[in-house]
Design a protein around this motif. Structure first.
Motif, short mmCIF file in Angstrom:
data_model
loop_
_atom_site.label_atom_id
_atom_site.label_comp_id
_atom_site.label_asym_id
_atom_site.label_seq_id
_atom_site.Cartn_x
_atom_site.Cartn_y
_atom_site.Cartn_z
N VAL A 60 12.50 -20.96 -17.99
CA VAL A 60 11.70 -19.74 -17.79
C VAL A 60 12.62 -18.54 -17.58
O VAL A 60 12.39 -17.46 -18.13
CB VAL A 60 10.73 -19.92 -16.61
CG1 VAL A 60 10.13 -18.60 -16.18
CG2 VAL A 60 9.63 -20.89 -16.98
N SER A 64 12.80 -15.46 -20.22
CA SER A 64 12.51 -14.12 -19.71
C SER A 64 13.71 -13.20 -19.86
O SER A 64 13.56 -12.00 -20.09
CB SER A 64 12.11 -14.20 -18.24
OG SER A 64 10.90 -14.87 -18.11
N GLY A 69 9.51 -13.80 -22.02
CA GLY A 69 8.80 -14.45 -20.92
C GLY A 69 7.70 -13.59 -20.36
O GLY A 69 6.94 -12.96 -21.08
#
Length: 127
Positions: A60, A64, A69
């Protein structure tokens, strides 16, 4: 992936001497599963789960960081790293440290928790 790990662990354990001995003296499948297979495979499952959570956090943050993300106004560590990197080019390098340190500490903490849980659930180490 976790299902393959669990299956491989179960197949390995079911051919071990203690399970074969149980089956030879007339023990049921339920007894073999409850008494031998589950306790011996819990530590592997717990470690795999904690590593997967750590991997998910890294994924994640990575996605991002690339801008794919969570979108603003929401934020996460990868977005904060990306914003800190653009600020670092203008001389404010210290904006990279908090989110980078947070990612590193959380992932290391999860790995340590997984290792501790593996030791706690490890049947082989009991005396």
């Amino acid at each position: 992936m976790p299902s393959r790990l669990i299956r491989a662990e179960t197949l390995t354990l079911k051919n071990r001497d203690f399970v074969l001995t149980l089956r030879a003296i007339g023990g049921s499948h339920a007894r073999a599963i409850g008494r031998h297979l589950l306790p011996n495979s819990v530590s592997t499952i717990v470690v795999a789960a904690t590593f997967q959570v750590a991997d998910a956090i890294l994924l994640v943050a990575y996605v991002s960081y690339l801008g794919l993300g969570v979108q603003p106004p929401a934020t996460d560590w990868g977005g904060m790293l990306s914003a800190g990197l653009t600020a670092a080019y203008s001389g404010r390098w210290w904006l990279i440290v908090p989110p980078g340190l947070a990612v590193i500490l959380v992932v290391c903490a999860l790995n340590a928790v997984g290792d501790g849980l593996r030791d706690a659930f490890d049947v082989k180490g009991r005396g």
